[in-house]
Enzyme design. Structure first.
Site, PDB file in Angstrom:
ATOM      1  N   CYS A  45      72.152   1.689  88.228  1.00 24.58           N
ATOM      2  CA  CYS A  45      71.813   0.074  88.427  1.00 24.58           C
ATOM      3  C   CYS A  45      72.263  -0.711  87.343  1.00 24.58           C
ATOM      4  O   CYS A  45      72.833  -1.647  87.568  1.00 24.58           O
ATOM      5  CB  CYS A  45      70.192  -0.006  88.541  1.00 24.58           C
TER       6      CYS A  45
HETATM    7  C1  BEZ Z   1      69.998   4.804  88.778  1.00 29.15           C
HETATM    8  O1  BEZ Z   1      70.155   3.434  88.879  1.00 29.15           O
HETATM    9  O2  BEZ Z   1      70.349   5.586  88.047  1.00 29.15           O
HETATM   10  C2  BEZ Z   1      69.054   5.198  89.556  1.00 29.15           C
HETATM   11  C3  BEZ Z   1      67.896   4.592  90.218  1.00 29.15           C
HETATM   12  C4  BEZ Z   1      66.989   5.314  90.883  1.00 29.15           C
HETATM   13  C5  BEZ Z   1      67.001   6.522  91.311  1.00 29.15           C
HETATM   14  C6  BEZ Z   1      68.007   7.393  90.835  1.00 29.15           C
HETATM   15  C7  BEZ Z   1      68.941   6.779  90.057  1.00 29.15           C
END
Ligand code: BEZ
Length: 210
Positions: A45
């Protein structure tokens, strides 16, 4: 709620990092992209939001307003913003909705319980100035999105809204486009006087108009 292409997108009022957003009023006469991410302070994210901030001039060139969303509260968005600027080299320059009460997530079907019953998936909604839904896209938490592809779809939608053409596989700005089947050859001669490449009666390639 299942949103389908061509539907008027639901209106809402929600808090964001840029103040309260009344969604339809905020869109105004512009195009809009609403996208969700699963959770603040997570790696994928963080890279996505930095990329959307970097691409802001590209969205503006196309008259597209962008808003992000997760079910995290506003104070969390504010703290995470500093990390995005530090690690991605681009500070947040678009509103992030704080949807802790899941008002918008539920309206737009952004929580997919069999994937995760508390977090939003990676949804994208492209919305036109008439507030009609033009594209939906859903990615899993483990896969960061390709925002260049989302810009490419905006280019295609804006082109095909104003000309009787469609865009072929992997099309990019400036590539040849396809005369839509609803246009017969007589109409095509008027619309495309320089002619076209007819590979099949239903597959007619023409220089990108406009
Ligand atoms: C991420 O943004 O890395 C992420 C967010 C939620 C679950 C898995 C990865």
């Amino acid at each position: 709620m299942t949103l389908r292409l061509g539907d008027t997108v639901p209106d809402f009022t929600q808090e964001s990092t840029e103040g309260t957003i009344h969604f339809h009023e905020w869109i105004g006469d512009h195009w809009a992209i609403l996208f969700s991410h699963p959770k603040n302070f997570t790696p994928v994210c963080t890279t996505e939001l930095g990329e959307v901030a970097r691409l802001k001039p590209e969205f503006e060139k196309r008259d597209v307003k962008v808003a992000g969303l997760s079910v995290d509260p506003l104070d969390s968005h504010a703290r995470w913003a500093a990390d995005i600027a530090e690690t991605q080299g681009h500070a947040l320059n678009f509103p992030l909705l704080a949807d802790a009460d899941r008002k918008v997530s539920d309206l737009y079907g952004m929580v997919h319980p069999n994937a995760n019953d508390t977090l939003t998936v990676r949804s994208v909604f492209i919305i036109d100035p008439n507030k009609k839904l033009r594209l939906t896209l859903t990615y899993p938490a483990s896969t960061g999105r390709n925002f260049a592809e989302i810009l490419r779809v905006v280019d295609s939608l804006q082109l095909t809204d104003s000309h009787k053409v469609a865009t072929p596989v992997n099309w990019q700005q400036g590539d040849d486009v396809i005369i839509v089947p609803a246009v017969d050859n007589e109409q095509a001669r008027a619309l495309f006087p320089d002619g076209w490449d007819e590979q099949k009666p239903y597959l007619r390639l023409v220089k990108q108009p406009g």
